[in-house]
Enzyme design. Structure first.
Site, PDB file in Angstrom:
ATOM      1  N   SER A   1       0.845  -1.200   0.000  1.00  0.00           N
ATOM      2  CA  SER A   1       0.000   0.000   0.000  1.00  0.00           C
ATOM      3  C   SER A   1       0.874   1.241   0.000  1.00  0.00           C
ATOM      4  CB  SER A   1      -0.894   0.016   1.252  1.00  0.00           C
ATOM      5  OG  SER A   1      -1.541   1.262   1.413  1.00  0.00           O
TER       6      SER A   1
ATOM      7  N   TYR B   1      -1.382  -0.145  10.382  1.00  0.00           N
ATOM      8  CA  TYR B   1      -1.560  -0.505   8.978  1.00  0.00           C
ATOM      9  C   TYR B   1      -0.346  -0.067   8.156  1.00  0.00           C
ATOM     10  CZ  TYR B   1      -3.803  -1.211   4.447  1.00  0.00           C
ATOM     11  OH  TYR B   1      -4.098  -1.646   3.173  1.00  0.00           O
TER      12      TYR B   1
END
Length: 255
Positions: A145, A158
C-alpha cells in the site's frame, strides 16, 4: 491473448472480494488454475464461479483464517495436492481498523493488523518456497500500500505492516533470486472497493483525495490486478524486489 499464465498454479489470499477478487478474475482470464483463500465462504464460492466463467482452468476454495496455525499450509497445500505445485503466490489478504490512532488502548486491534497483513504473508511465502523452487519462472507478489511509503491517515499499525511487507519483498527477492523465485509488490492508493466505499461516500473527503491524485480519479481493482499479473509474466522476468505504485500519481504529489 495468451500472455504466459495459462495453466499457472496460483494461490491468492483474500481472494473473495475487493482487490483480491479482481486479481482472481485477472488470472482466470489468462486460463490459470487458482486457489482462492478467504474467510468468507459464500463470497469465495461466488468468486470461484465467476473465475470459471472467465476462463480459469480450475479453481479451488480454501476457507481459512491465516492467523490460525496451519492455515498457511492449507492454502499452499491445496495447490500441491490438486495440481502438484505452485507457480505464483499472491499475498493479498489484509485488514485495517478505520480511524485507529496510536494511543488506542485496544492491543488486539493493532496486533491483528500486523498478523494478517505481515506475518501471514511471511508464513505463506515460507511454506510456498520449496514448491516454488521446483518450477521455472515462479513469482510471489505482495499487495502492499502507499500507506507503507507515506502517511495516508490509515493508522500507524496498517502503515507499519505495509512498510514491513515492502521490505520483506526486497529481502526475499535477494535471498531467493538464486532459487529462481522473483518477489515483487504493488502499492495501491484508493481503489474503488466495498472497503473504500464508506470513506469515498463523503463528498468532501473524496474531493480531497482527488485533489491529491494527479489523474483525478479513483483506481479500479482491475488496474491493481493487471499490475500483479504483469509482475508474474515472462515479460517481467528481469524484475524482482520492486514495489510498484498503482496510485494515479499520488506518491508524486502527497496527501
Amino acid at each position: 491473448m495468451d500472455l504466459g499464465l495459462a495453466d499457472a498454479r496460483v494461490v491468492v489470499t483474500g481472494g473473495a472480494s475487493n482487490i483480491g477478487r479482481g486479481i482472481v478474475h485477472e488470472f482466470a482470464a489468462e486460463g490459470a488454475r487458482i486457489v482462492i483463500n478467504d474467510i468468507d465462504e459464500p463470497q469465495a464460492k461466488k468468486v470461484r464461479d465467476e473465475a470459471f466463467d472467465r476462463g480459469a482452468a480450475d479453481v479451488d476454495v480454501v476457507i481459512a483464517d491465516l492467523t490460525v496455525p496451519g492455515a498457511a499450509e492449507a492454502a499452499v497445500g491445496s495447490a500441491q495436492v490438486r495440481w502438484g505445485g505452485v507457480d505464483v503466490l499472491v499475498n493479498n489478504a489484509g485488514w485495517s481498523v478505520p480511524g485507529f490512532v496510536a494511543d488506542d488502548t485496544d492491543r488486539d486491534k493493532w496486533q491483528r493488523t500486523i498478523e494478517i497483513n505481515l506475518f501471514s504473508a511471511f508464513e505463506l511465502s515460507r511454506y510456498a518456497f520449496p514448491l516454488l523452487t521446483k518450477h521455472a519462472a515462479s513469482s510471489i507478489v505482495n499487495v502492499g500500500s502507499v500507506s507503507g511509503i507515506t502517511h495516508v491517515r490509515s493508522g500507524a499499525p496498517y502503515g507499519m505492516s505495509k512498510a514491513a511487507m515492502h521490505q520483506m519483498t526486497r529481502n526475499l527477492a535477494v535471498e531467493w533470486a538464486e532459487d529462481g523465485i522473483r518477489v515483487n509488490a504493488v502499492a495501491p492508493w484508493y481503489i474503488r472497493t466495498q472497503r473504500s466505499e464508506p470513506a469515498l461516500a463523503d463528498a468532501d473527503y473524496l474531493e480531497e483525495v482527488l485533489d491529491h491524485t494527479p489523474m483525478r480519479r479513483i483506481g479500479e481493482p482491475e488496474e491493481v490486478a493487471s499490475a500483479v499479473a504483469f509482475l508474474c509474466l515472462p515479460a517481467a522476468s528481469y524484475i524482482t524486489g520492486e514495489v510498484v505504485a498503482v496510485d494515479g500519481g499520488f506518491l508524486r504529489y502527497g496527501f
